[in-house]
Write a protein that holds these residues in place. Structure first.
Motif, PDB file in Angstrom:
ATOM      1  N   THR A 117      35.601 -35.521  17.911  1.00  0.00           N
ATOM      2  CA  THR A 117      36.491 -34.008  17.809  1.00  0.00           C
ATOM      3  C   THR A 117      35.868 -33.294  16.608  1.00  0.00           C
ATOM      4  O   THR A 117      34.827 -33.149  16.605  1.00  0.00           O
ATOM      5  CB  THR A 117      37.874 -34.540  17.169  1.00  0.00           C
ATOM      6  N   THR A 118      36.516 -32.292  15.986  1.00  0.00           N
ATOM      7  CA  THR A 118      36.206 -31.584  15.124  1.00  0.00           C
ATOM      8  C   THR A 118      36.810 -31.447  13.544  1.00  0.00           C
ATOM      9  O   THR A 118      37.778 -31.935  13.622  1.00  0.00           O
ATOM     10  CB  THR A 118      36.062 -30.190  15.487  1.00  0.00           C
ATOM     11  N   ASP A 119      36.142 -31.083  12.503  1.00  0.00           N
ATOM     12  CA  ASP A 119      36.561 -30.993  11.394  1.00  0.00           C
ATOM     13  C   ASP A 119      37.768 -29.998  11.275  1.00  0.00           C
ATOM     14  O   ASP A 119      38.628 -30.064  10.672  1.00  0.00           O
ATOM     15  CB  ASP A 119      35.514 -30.569  10.139  1.00  0.00           C
ATOM     16  N   GLU A 120      37.376 -29.008  12.256  1.00  0.00           N
ATOM     17  CA  GLU A 120      38.575 -27.963  12.117  1.00  0.00           C
ATOM     18  C   GLU A 120      39.968 -28.435  12.721  1.00  0.00           C
ATOM     19  O   GLU A 120      41.126 -28.301  11.954  1.00  0.00           O
ATOM     20  CB  GLU A 120      38.250 -26.614  12.915  1.00  0.00           C
ATOM     21  N   ALA A 121      39.772 -29.430  13.762  1.00  0.00           N
ATOM     22  CA  ALA A 121      40.882 -29.839  14.500  1.00  0.00           C
ATOM     23  C   ALA A 121      41.731 -30.899  13.310  1.00  0.00           C
ATOM     24  O   ALA A 121      42.783 -30.914  13.395  1.00  0.00           O
ATOM     25  CB  ALA A 121      40.443 -30.511  15.854  1.00  0.00           C
TER      26      ALA A 121
END
Length: 482
Positions: A401-405
């Motif tokens: 996944t991503t840090d933003e999510a």
């Protein structure tokens, strides 16, 4: 509707994570876990008069037995969503640790707080990472557990967190020599299926707490899994389990490979990274741990061709294909002994590669304290300090996944499950200062006159009673400021 058509491809899930905690001051003196835990939870107790609360992202945050900060994710209904909320717990715990260090500094203590997402402390005490899966009430839990057990016992091969095992005089039963284990939790379960949790830890806990309409659902509570750091490891742990559950519900023909001795088997498998441990089955035959995982994988690969695409939300077939890809690569790696295709995705492989490198460069043995420190530091969740975060930031550990999510999940509840409604209530209460009492199902505004709503459907995202409860708080906002 056929069994295949009725199998749940949209399922409520959650993960509970207990963090190990320690703190040293400028003189290298360790503060007791209960001392630093009290400092970490002091702002929460001051605000809510409790160390056991639900927070605006719909999750539960509390201080568990043994001074372990614990975070239980909000209800999630898809794999990546669950990973986002599991990882959000690390962010929240880190913020609490930062605030605790600032509070200690004001008291003249130059303290550093360490938080570990692992399962065993330095003296052999174990703490858990529990998985929760919503299943239909129609299937008896004992029968479900019997079908799941061979998979769960061998699952450590594909997603264990890894650990250097040191013999401990306090260990129950057999004593194993120093060695690298692929699982942290395998030595700390003592039964297959049971209602116990700490006294005699089972692989599956049968306590009947569905946190939903008990006529329709039950909760499968799995307490044998390791706490994972790498996002792909979490995805494989949960995703493979989802596929097995779907096949059992669909009566997809998954063979019965019930083991003769569950607990002896789980210990032996943990000490054999080749997966060649021979396991006796109750039908009188034998299979290796790798063969059982390969069997499960082969059926899952066929199941994906029949699996219904979730209509509203849930884990898509495309995401399950990602799970199958990693699962297949991991099994091939175990069979060949060449882990280069997965050594940035699976925790126990990543960690073993690090430890082997230090052994080769420094001529160290597994008993060396330096290796024990590497083992532990891998699980330190503090950004820039824990070994895992350093490796991930350098691109040496792959992402799912991503840090933003993840950061979005810190403050906002999932919008596809009941947690959305709880989040709305808690965010309004926080904004207005309204006194509320909340658990997984029941949500109550305590004054001026008590008003409550019960949410038995974990899939519901709209509810007129919740709207009325929020309107009630808004109408009486002035009373909360007095």
């Amino acid at each position: 509707m056929s069994a295949v058509e009725s199998a749940l491809t949209r399922r409520i899930m959650g993960i509970e994570t207990e963090y190990g905690i320690t703190c040293t001051d400028g003189e290298s003196r360790k503060l007791r876990p209960d001392e630093i835990a009290r400092v970490m939870f002091r702002p929460i107790v001051e605000k809510y008069s409790s160390s056991n609360i639900f927070i605006p992202n719909g999750s539960r945050l509390y201080l568990d037995v043994g001074s372990h900060p614990e975070y239980a994710t909000a209800e999630c209904d898809s794999l990546t969503q669950l990973i986002n909320y599991e990882k959000a717990g690390d962010v929240i715990a880190d913020r609490m640790a930062v605030a605790a260090e600032e509070a200690l500094a004001k008291d003249g203590i130059d303290g550093q707080v360490y938080l570990f997402k692992n399962n065993v402390d330095s003296v052999g005490n174990s703490y858990g990472c529990h998985e929760n899966y919503l299943v239909g009430r129609s299937m008896p839990l004992k029968a479900l557990g019997k079908r799941l057990m061979p998979f769960l016992i061998t699952r450590q091969l594909i997603c264990g967190a890894g650990r250097i095992h040191h013999p401990n005089p306090a260990d129950k039963g057999e004593s194993f020599p120093v060695g690298y284990c692929i699982s942290q939790r395998s030595d700390h379960v003592w039964e297959g299926v049971s209602s116990a949790t700490t006294r005699s830890r089972p692989i599956i806990n049968t306590r009947d707490e569905p946190h939903a309409d008990s006529h329709s659902y039950r909760r499968l509570h799995v307490i044998v899994g390791d706490a994972n750091m790498a996002e792909p490891s979490i995805a494989l742990k949960v995703g493979s389990t989802l596929l097995i559950l779907e096949m059992i519900e669909a009566d997809f023909g998954l063979p019965d490979v019930e083991l003769t001795n569950d607990i002896a088997s789980i210990r032996e498998i943990s000490r054999d990274a080749t997966g060649s441990t021979v396991l006796s089955l109750k039908d009188g035959t034998t299979m290796t741990a790798l063969q059982i995982q390969q069997l499960m994988f082969d059926y899952a690969s066929r199941w994906i061709e029949h699996r219904r695409e979730p209509e509203f939300s849930g884990t898509s077939n495309a995401e399950m294909a990602r799970v199958l890809d990693l699962w297949g690569r991991m099994l091939k790696a175990i069979e060949s002994g060449d882990f280069s295709s997965v050594d940035t995705e699976i925790d126990w492989v990543i960690k073993k590669k690090l430890i082997d490198r230090f052994i080769q460069r420094g001529g160290l043995s597994l008993e060396d304290a330096k290796l024990a420190q590497i083992d532990l530091t891998y699980h330190d969740i503090r950004p820039g300090r824990g070994l895992f975060s350093v490796l991930q930031n350098r691109g040496m550990i792959k992402r799912w996944t991503t840090d933003e999510a993840i950061n979005a999940a810190v403050d906002t509840a999932p919008n596809t499950t009941r947690a959305h409604l709880r989040g709305r209530i808690l965010q309004t209460a926080d904004k207005l200062g309204a006194p509320v009492t909340v658990d997984w199902m029941r949500h109550k505004v305590n004054r001026p006159e008590p008003q409550s709503v019960e949410l038995g459907d974990p899939f519901a995202v709209d509810n007129s009673e919740v709207d009325q409860l929020i309107e009630y708080m808004t109408t009486h906002a002035e009373s909360y400021r007095s």
